[in-house]
Design a protein around this motif. Structure first.
Motif, short mmCIF file in Angstrom:
data_model
loop_
_atom_site.label_atom_id
_atom_site.label_comp_id
_atom_site.label_asym_id
_atom_site.label_seq_id
_atom_site.Cartn_x
_atom_site.Cartn_y
_atom_site.Cartn_z
N ALA A 33 1.46 0.95 -97.04
CA ALA A 33 2.06 -0.15 -97.79
C ALA A 33 3.55 -0.24 -97.50
CB ALA A 33 1.81 0.02 -99.28
N ALA A 34 4.22 0.90 -97.45
CA ALA A 34 5.65 0.92 -97.15
C ALA A 34 5.91 0.46 -95.72
CB ALA A 34 6.20 2.33 -97.36
N GLU A 35 5.04 0.88 -94.81
CA GLU A 35 5.17 0.46 -93.41
C GLU A 35 5.02 -1.06 -93.29
OE1 GLU A 35 2.96 1.18 -89.08
OE2 GLU A 35 2.43 2.42 -90.81
N LEU A 36 4.06 -1.61 -94.03
CA LEU A 36 3.84 -3.06 -94.02
C LEU A 36 5.05 -3.79 -94.59
CD1 LEU A 36 1.99 -5.54 -93.69
CD2 LEU A 36 1.10 -5.06 -95.97
N ALA A 37 5.60 -3.26 -95.70
CA ALA A 37 6.76 -3.89 -96.33
C ALA A 37 7.97 -3.87 -95.40
CB ALA A 37 7.09 -3.18 -97.64
N GLU A 38 8.19 -2.75 -94.74
CA GLU A 38 9.33 -2.63 -93.83
C GLU A 38 9.20 -3.61 -92.67
OE1 GLU A 38 11.54 -1.45 -90.33
OE2 GLU A 38 9.35 -1.32 -90.54
N SER A 39 8.00 -3.70 -92.11
CA SER A 39 7.76 -4.61 -90.99
C SER A 39 7.98 -6.06 -91.42
CB SER A 39 6.34 -4.42 -90.46
OG SER A 39 6.05 -5.34 -89.43
N ALA A 40 7.46 -6.42 -92.60
CA ALA A 40 7.59 -7.80 -93.08
C ALA A 40 9.04 -8.14 -93.39
CB ALA A 40 6.72 -7.99 -94.31
N LEU A 41 9.78 -7.21 -93.97
CA LEU A 41 11.17 -7.48 -94.31
C LEU A 41 12.04 -7.63 -93.07
CD1 LEU A 41 11.62 -5.05 -97.35
CD2 LEU A 41 11.66 -7.55 -97.41
N ASN A 42 11.69 -6.94 -92.02
CA ASN A 42 12.47 -7.05 -90.79
C ASN A 42 12.12 -8.29 -89.98
OD1 ASN A 42 14.19 -4.82 -90.96
ND2 ASN A 42 12.61 -3.43 -90.24
N SER A 43 11.08 -9.00 -90.40
CA SER A 43 10.73 -10.27 -89.74
C SER A 43 10.71 -11.38 -90.78
CB SER A 43 9.38 -10.16 -89.03
OG SER A 43 8.36 -9.79 -89.95
N ARG A 44 11.64 -11.31 -91.70
CA ARG A 44 11.71 -12.30 -92.77
C ARG A 44 11.94 -13.70 -92.23
NH1 ARG A 44 16.15 -9.44 -96.48
NH2 ARG A 44 16.59 -8.46 -94.48
N PRO A 45 11.52 -14.70 -93.00
CA PRO A 45 11.68 -16.09 -92.55
C PRO A 45 13.10 -16.41 -92.12
CG PRO A 45 10.34 -16.01 -94.51
CD PRO A 45 10.87 -14.61 -94.29
N VAL B 145 8.51 -6.39 -103.12
CA VAL B 145 9.50 -5.45 -102.59
C VAL B 145 10.66 -6.25 -102.03
CG1 VAL B 145 9.91 -3.54 -100.99
CG2 VAL B 145 7.63 -3.85 -102.01
N LYS B 146 11.87 -6.03 -102.59
CA LYS B 146 13.02 -6.83 -102.19
C LYS B 146 14.24 -5.93 -102.00
CE LYS B 146 15.26 -9.06 -105.32
NZ LYS B 146 15.67 -9.99 -106.39
N GLU C 190 17.95 -4.69 -102.16
CA GLU C 190 18.88 -4.91 -103.25
C GLU C 190 19.92 -5.99 -102.95
OE1 GLU C 190 20.53 -1.14 -104.30
OE2 GLU C 190 18.75 -0.50 -105.42
N ASP C 191 20.20 -6.21 -101.66
CA ASP C 191 21.21 -7.19 -101.28
C ASP C 191 20.61 -8.52 -100.84
OD1 ASP C 191 20.03 -6.27 -99.01
OD2 ASP C 191 21.88 -6.07 -97.85
N SER C 192 19.36 -8.76 -101.19
CA SER C 192 18.68 -9.96 -100.70
C SER C 192 17.95 -10.67 -101.84
CB SER C 192 17.66 -9.58 -99.62
OG SER C 192 16.90 -10.70 -99.22
N ILE C 193 17.75 -11.98 -101.67
CA ILE C 193 16.95 -12.74 -102.63
C ILE C 193 15.54 -12.97 -102.10
CG2 ILE C 193 18.99 -13.90 -103.56
CD1 ILE C 193 18.11 -16.41 -102.05
N ILE C 194 15.27 -12.49 -100.89
CA ILE C 194 13.96 -12.66 -100.28
C ILE C 194 13.23 -11.33 -100.26
CG2 ILE C 194 12.71 -13.34 -98.20
CD1 ILE C 194 15.03 -15.10 -97.45
N GLY C 195 11.99 -11.33 -100.72
CA GLY C 195 11.18 -10.12 -100.72
C GLY C 195 9.82 -10.38 -100.09
N VAL C 196 9.01 -9.35 -100.09
CA VAL C 196 7.63 -9.48 -99.60
C VAL C 196 6.69 -8.95 -100.68
CG1 VAL C 196 8.30 -9.26 -97.19
CG2 VAL C 196 7.69 -7.21 -98.47
N ASN C 197 5.49 -9.46 -100.69
CA ASN C 197 4.51 -9.07 -101.69
C ASN C 197 3.46 -8.12 -101.12
OD1 ASN C 197 5.54 -10.68 -103.83
ND2 ASN C 197 4.63 -12.48 -102.89
N LEU C 198 3.22 -7.04 -101.84
CA LEU C 198 2.12 -6.13 -101.52
C LEU C 198 0.99 -6.44 -102.48
CD1 LEU C 198 4.08 -2.75 -101.18
CD2 LEU C 198 3.28 -4.24 -99.33
N ASN C 199 -0.20 -6.62 -101.95
CA ASN C 199 -1.37 -6.95 -102.77
C ASN C 199 -1.88 -5.68 -103.44
OD1 ASN C 199 -3.92 -7.64 -103.81
ND2 ASN C 199 -4.23 -9.19 -102.23
#
Length: 259
Positions: free
Chosen positions: A78-90, A45-46, A48-57
């Motif tokens: 799964a969406a909640e997990l993706a949102e949380s991970a994207l907001n704490s991206r490296p 899940v990435k 549209e304006d980013s090159i960094i995404g997160v993976n859902l298993n």
């Protein structure tokens, strides 16, 4: 619903929830993730304006579906997990990541089982050591207080325009600086694992000159078995008071070399 149908439904629902609930327009791509000692089917899940995404298993999520968990519940979480991970991206500089002259200074080495990671080794630069393989990672800041690592792939080498030989040579220089060797007696290690500071309480107060088993690792102990790939590592153990025979290598996320 079979696995392929499940992935399509999951991707569609997660994309919709990410926009309707979190206001994020994302792209979702299915891919196979090869990891150390395992692999799984993922949905990346990435934004549209980013090159960094997160993976859902997706493999693990499908297992939940097979156990009877409603797919709406699965997609919502799964969406909640993706949102949380994207907001704490490296928290690292993308431009620096593109510059090998900077990234090489963050190189570290990891030792893994060659047999268990045969598929992954086809995609990453590596060196075989008996039945093990040395792979390479970039250490990066994941938050202001924590660090993570990025596995170096063959594709990265092509993008950097370097060879696997150069990568290895650079790792030999920088890995011991990024992750210095830490040597401790077995008694001291056991005491730490048990949360005991006073070795005498455990009957492990062995004088350093009488210690017979030592543990070689790195600061933090993560990927500690990589020290055996350090240049001239075994030459460190020429002192007659120390055992110089490798007894065991534990290949795990917090591996250490015991000898």
């Amino acid at each position: 619903m079979d696995f392929e149908q499940f992935k399509e439904e999951l991707a569609s629902s997660v994309k919709e929830i990410m926009y309707s609930k979190y206001g994020m327009e994302v792209e979702i791509e299915a891919r196979t993730m090869e990891k150390m000692n395992s692999s799984y089917e993922a949905l990346t899940v990435k934004p549209e304006d980013s090159i960094i995404g997160v993976n859902l298993n997706a493999t693990a999520l499908y297992q939940q579906y097979e156990k009877g968990i409603d797919i709406d519940v699965i997609t919502s979480k799964a969406a909640e997990l993706a949102e949380s991970a994207l907001n704490s991206r490296p928290d690292f500089d993308i431009d620096s990541f593109k510059d090998y002259s900077k990234m090489k200074e963050t190189l570290t080495m990891e030792v893994v089982s060659a047999e268990r990671n045969a598929a992954l080794l086809e995609t990453v630069p590596h060196r075989i050591m008996e039945d093990m393989a040395v792979v390479y990672r970039f250490e990066v800041n994941t938050t202001t207080t924590e660090r993570g690592s990025i596995l170096v792939t063959n594709q990265m080498l092509d993008q950097y325009g370097i060879t696997a030989e150069q990568l290895h040579a650079d790792a030999l220089i920088h890995a011991p600086e990024v992750k210095p060797i830490v040597i401790e007696g077995m008694a001291q290690v056991l005491a730490k694992q048990m949360g005991v500071e006073d070795l005498e309480m455990l009957g492990l107060n062995i004088p350093p000159e009488q210690e017979q088993i030592f543990v070689a690792s790195v600061e933090g102990n993560v990927h500690g078995a990589g020290v055996i790939a350090y240049q001239d590592f075994m030459k460190l153990w020429t002192e007659p008071t120390r055992i110089r025979i490798i007894i065991r290598i534990i290949l795990c996320s917090r591996a250490r070399l015991i000898f």
